[in-house]
Scaffold this active site. Structure first.
Site, PDB file in Angstrom:
ATOM      1  N   ASP A 182      -2.557  -0.837   7.990  1.00 55.36           N
ATOM      2  CA  ASP A 182      -2.051  -1.524   6.796  1.00 55.36           C
ATOM      3  C   ASP A 182      -1.439  -0.512   5.835  1.00 55.36           C
ATOM      4  OD1 ASP A 182      -1.502  -3.602   5.124  1.00 55.36           O
ATOM      5  OD2 ASP A 182      -3.565  -3.971   4.504  1.00 55.36           O
TER       6      ASP A 182
ATOM      7  N   HIS B 202       7.417   0.809   8.262  1.00 54.49           N
ATOM      8  CA  HIS B 202       7.038   0.489   9.646  1.00 54.49           C
ATOM      9  C   HIS B 202       7.511   1.603  10.581  1.00 54.49           C
ATOM     10  CE1 HIS B 202       5.695  -3.353   8.321  1.00 54.49           C
ATOM     11  NE2 HIS B 202       6.886  -3.877   8.139  1.00 54.49           N
TER      12      HIS B 202
ATOM     13  N   LEU C 201      -7.168   6.668  28.722  1.00 58.03           N
ATOM     14  CA  LEU C 201      -7.292   5.831  27.523  1.00 58.03           C
ATOM     15  C   LEU C 201      -6.569   4.511  27.768  1.00 58.03           C
ATOM     16  CD1 LEU C 201      -7.916   5.729  24.319  1.00 58.03           C
ATOM     17  CD2 LEU C 201      -5.503   6.313  24.064  1.00 58.03           C
TER      18      LEU C 201
HETATM   19  C1  FPP Z   1       1.028  -3.641   7.775  1.00 55.27           C
HETATM   20  O1  FPP Z   1       1.824  -3.061   6.827  1.00 55.27           O
HETATM   21  C2  FPP Z   1       1.407  -3.331   9.133  1.00 55.27           C
HETATM   22  C3  FPP Z   1       1.935  -4.202  10.034  1.00 55.27           C
HETATM   23  C4  FPP Z   1       2.589  -5.470   9.711  1.00 55.27           C
HETATM   24  C5  FPP Z   1       1.826  -3.927  11.448  1.00 55.27           C
HETATM   25  C6  FPP Z   1       1.858  -2.493  11.849  1.00 55.27           C
HETATM   26  C7  FPP Z   1       3.138  -2.162  12.434  1.00 55.27           C
HETATM   27  C8  FPP Z   1       3.535  -0.896  12.680  1.00 55.27           C
HETATM   28  C9  FPP Z   1       2.707   0.275  12.394  1.00 55.27           C
HETATM   29  C10 FPP Z   1       4.882  -0.640  13.234  1.00 55.27           C
HETATM   30  C11 FPP Z   1       5.196  -1.402  14.470  1.00 55.27           C
HETATM   31  C12 FPP Z   1       4.217  -1.201  15.546  1.00 55.27           C
HETATM   32  C13 FPP Z   1       4.554  -1.029  16.823  1.00 55.27           C
HETATM   33  C14 FPP Z   1       3.509  -0.809  17.838  1.00 55.27           C
HETATM   34  C15 FPP Z   1       5.955  -1.020  17.244  1.00 55.27           C
HETATM   35  P1  FPP Z   1       2.316  -3.995   5.646  1.00 55.27           P
HETATM   36  O2  FPP Z   1       3.772  -4.241   5.830  1.00 55.27           O
HETATM   37  O3  FPP Z   1       1.493  -5.231   5.568  1.00 55.27           O
HETATM   38  O4  FPP Z   1       2.021  -3.087   4.401  1.00 55.27           O
HETATM   39  P2  FPP Z   1       1.819  -3.561   2.890  1.00 55.27           P
HETATM   40  O5  FPP Z   1       0.540  -4.353   2.847  1.00 55.27           O
HETATM   41  O6  FPP Z   1       1.725  -2.283   2.141  1.00 55.27           O
HETATM   42  O7  FPP Z   1       3.024  -4.385   2.525  1.00 55.27           O
END
Ligand code: FPP
Length: 249
Positions: A24, A41, A136
């Site tokens: 997150d 991301h 893994l």
């Molecule tokens: C939350 O950040 C994260 C996600 C929605 C998913 C995690 C995705 C990645 C790390 C990149 C893509 C992954 C792969 C495997 C290709 P948020 O956008 O909710 O953050 P915020 O709460 O600060 O807005």
């Protein structure tokens, strides 16, 4: 889920075998730098790479499950959803050779059938090519929601009961675990959530019943191997009792 049962005592010297992470804070990471959310991301991929590599070096870790796209994430703007799908495909293609070289087996949990066809093709291919990895298991939770997963499992079990294959009275916890997407994996020992939020957000609700939870303020794009070690060190200090009194009583 097979492997350790909920009532068994932990294996090996209090080291987690299955680490699951709610990644997150990508959006906040970007916003704090005046960048578009998507850049967060993109940066988060670097953390993913580093954490996978570190987990392959830690012999006690057999499973790394990452919450990459929840069944609720479709509510995000289409542009962001499309970007995440592209990022996912690129990640699989770019990491394929490294995964094979490092003995990483790639799997997914979630309603993968609900993902776009082109994404599914890449996921299938990645799973097929890495299937012999024995160092893994990297499990990406995609279009994943724990309640939805449990509903799918209940439907399968109800179908078996309705057709007389099983008796409702004999349905056990193991029978339910065996119908979840995580069947065959051990349960998560340690669930990490980044970016200061303290909730599970529909992630592995059944499987994480006895997991240790670790919350950190570090935003996912800043999460590095030292943060993983802090979480594991914290885990090793905890006494897991699984409803009993612990070893010192
Ligand atoms: C939350 O950040 C994260 C996600 C929605 C998913 C995690 C995705 C990645 C790390 C990149 C893509 C992954 C792969 C495997 C290709 P948020 O956008 O909710 O953050 P915020 O709460 O600060 O807005």
């Amino acid at each position: 889920m097979t492997g350790r049962r909920q009532t068994d005592m932990p294996e090996s010297k209090n080291l987690p075998k299955h680490v699951a992470i709610i990644m997150d804070g990508n959006g906040r990471w970007a916003r704090s730098r005046g960048l578009p959310r998507l850049r967060g991301h993109q940066k988060g991929i670097e953390s993913i790479r580093e954490i996978i590599t570190e987990c392959t070096k830690l012999d006690h870790i057999e499973y790394l499950t990452l919450y990459a796209f929840s069944s609720e994430n479709w509510k995000r703007p289409q542009k962001e959803v499309d970007f995440l799908m592209r990022l996912l495909k690129r990640f699989c293609r770019q990491e394929l050779k490294t995964m094979v070289k490092n003995g990483v087996k790639f799997t997914t949990i979630g309603a993968v059938r609900g993902l776009p066809e082109d994404v599914r093709v890449v996921l299938d291919e990645t799973g097929r090519v890495t299937k012999d990895g024995d160092k893994l298991t990297l499990c990406l939770a995609l279009n994943y929601g724990s309640r939805g997963e449990i509903v799918r499992a209940v439907r399968k079990i109800a179908g078996k009961a309705a057709s007389g294959k099983i008796s409702p009275r004999t349905i056990s916890e193991d029978d339910i675990s065996a119908e979840l997407d995580t069947a065959g994996m051990s349960e998560p020992d340690l669930v990490i959530r980044t970016a200061g939020e303290m909730r599970l957000s529909n992630f592995l609700l059944w499987q994480a019943s006895y997991a240790e939870l670790y919350f950190t303020d570090v935003l996912w794009p800043d999460f590095r191997r030292e943060h993983l070690h802090e979480a594991i060190d914290d885990y090793t200090q905890r006494v897991r009792k699984f409803g009993g009194l612990g070893e010192d009583r």
